[in-house]
Design a protein around this motif. Structure first.
Motif, short mmCIF file in Angstrom:
data_model
loop_
_atom_site.label_atom_id
_atom_site.label_comp_id
_atom_site.label_asym_id
_atom_site.label_seq_id
_atom_site.Cartn_x
_atom_site.Cartn_y
_atom_site.Cartn_z
N TYR A 38 2.49 34.29 -60.72
CA TYR A 38 1.70 33.12 -60.32
C TYR A 38 0.76 33.44 -59.17
O TYR A 38 -0.29 32.81 -59.03
CB TYR A 38 2.61 31.95 -59.96
CG TYR A 38 3.26 31.34 -61.17
CD1 TYR A 38 2.50 30.71 -62.14
CD2 TYR A 38 4.62 31.43 -61.36
CE1 TYR A 38 3.09 30.17 -63.27
CE2 TYR A 38 5.22 30.90 -62.48
CZ TYR A 38 4.45 30.27 -63.44
OH TYR A 38 5.04 29.74 -64.54
N TRP A 41 -2.87 35.60 -60.21
CA TRP A 41 -4.15 35.02 -60.64
C TRP A 41 -5.05 34.61 -59.48
O TRP A 41 -6.25 34.91 -59.51
CB TRP A 41 -3.88 33.87 -61.60
CG TRP A 41 -2.93 34.32 -62.68
CD1 TRP A 41 -1.70 33.82 -62.95
CD2 TRP A 41 -3.11 35.41 -63.58
NE1 TRP A 41 -1.11 34.52 -63.97
CE2 TRP A 41 -1.96 35.52 -64.38
CE3 TRP A 41 -4.13 36.33 -63.80
CZ2 TRP A 41 -1.79 36.47 -65.37
CZ3 TRP A 41 -3.97 37.29 -64.79
CH2 TRP A 41 -2.82 37.36 -65.56
N ALA A 72 -7.78 28.57 -61.22
CA ALA A 72 -7.23 27.63 -62.19
C ALA A 72 -7.32 28.17 -63.62
O ALA A 72 -6.34 28.13 -64.38
CB ALA A 72 -7.94 26.28 -62.08
N VAL A 73 -8.48 28.71 -63.98
CA VAL A 73 -8.67 29.23 -65.35
C VAL A 73 -7.74 30.43 -65.59
O VAL A 73 -7.08 30.52 -66.63
CB VAL A 73 -10.14 29.61 -65.58
CG1 VAL A 73 -10.31 30.41 -66.86
CG2 VAL A 73 -11.00 28.35 -65.62
N VAL A 76 -3.99 29.28 -65.90
CA VAL A 76 -3.67 28.67 -67.20
C VAL A 76 -3.66 29.74 -68.29
O VAL A 76 -2.73 29.81 -69.10
CB VAL A 76 -4.67 27.54 -67.53
CG1 VAL A 76 -4.53 27.08 -68.96
CG2 VAL A 76 -4.47 26.38 -66.57
N HIS A 79 -0.66 32.10 -67.85
CA HIS A 79 0.62 31.47 -68.20
C HIS A 79 0.76 31.31 -69.70
O HIS A 79 1.85 31.44 -70.25
CB HIS A 79 0.72 30.11 -67.51
CG HIS A 79 2.04 29.44 -67.70
ND1 HIS A 79 3.19 29.90 -67.10
CD2 HIS A 79 2.40 28.37 -68.43
CE1 HIS A 79 4.20 29.14 -67.46
NE2 HIS A 79 3.76 28.20 -68.28
N LYS A 80 -0.36 31.06 -70.37
CA LYS A 80 -0.31 30.81 -71.81
C LYS A 80 -0.28 32.10 -72.63
O LYS A 80 0.42 32.18 -73.63
CB LYS A 80 -1.50 29.96 -72.22
CG LYS A 80 -1.44 29.51 -73.66
CD LYS A 80 -2.53 28.51 -73.96
CE LYS A 80 -2.37 28.01 -75.38
NZ LYS A 80 -3.35 26.98 -75.70
#
Length: 156
Positions: A38, A41, A72-73, A76, A79-80
């Motif tokens: 986390y 990024w 933020a991009v 996400v 994480h995905k």
């Protein structure tokens, strides 16, 4: 209180490409310590902003907006898409003795009676069961599966 606000604005206005790169490296070090992915990024976003600020002279507002959007991009997307691939793969037999014994050749220690007997695995004897026949002492067998503390074996 007014001096504190001025101090914060001065710090934000003084952000240069070098300071962004230093922030990115510090966040990477923190990521290595925690290992969560986390913090990775925002670290990557800080490094990208640092490189962009070397190329384009951006105001501090645009620098932080770009940092926020990139963080933020990337968070996400990471994480995905990235995180599931890091946890994938087949489970290891490292700490699972039963899984590591499957396929192993073992030797019957005593004659099997009604499909039950004992086999030697390394320096340990294990209870074993077989579905076909009753092997005699010294017969080589192969471990097919493990159910609790009983090895399911088959003749070679």
């Amino acid at each position: 209180m007014n001096n504190d606000a001025n101090l914060l604005v001065q710090m934000l206005e003084s952000m240069t490409g070098t300071k962004w790169l230093i922030l990115g490296v510090l966040l990477l070090v923190l990521e290595v310590i925690t290992g969560t992915t986390y913090i990775l990024w925002p670290a990557v976003a800080a490094l990208i902003v640092g490189v962009i600020v070397f190329i384009l002279p951006l105001g501090w507002e645009m620098q932080f907006l770009l940092f926020f959007i990139l963080s933020a991009v990337l968070l996400v997307a990471g994480h995905k898409y990235v995180r599931p691939k890091m946890k994938g793969g087949e489970p290891s037999d490292l700490n699972d003795r039963a899984r590591s014994m499957i396929g192993m050749r073992v030797k019957a220690v005593a004659d099997f009676e009604t499909g039950m007997g004992r086999v030697q695995v390394g320096d340990t004897q294990w209870r074993a069961s077989i579905t076909d026949g009753n092997p005699s002492s010294g017969t080589e067998l192969r471990v097919v599966s493990v159910k609790g503390t009983t090895l399911q074996v088959e003749a070679l």
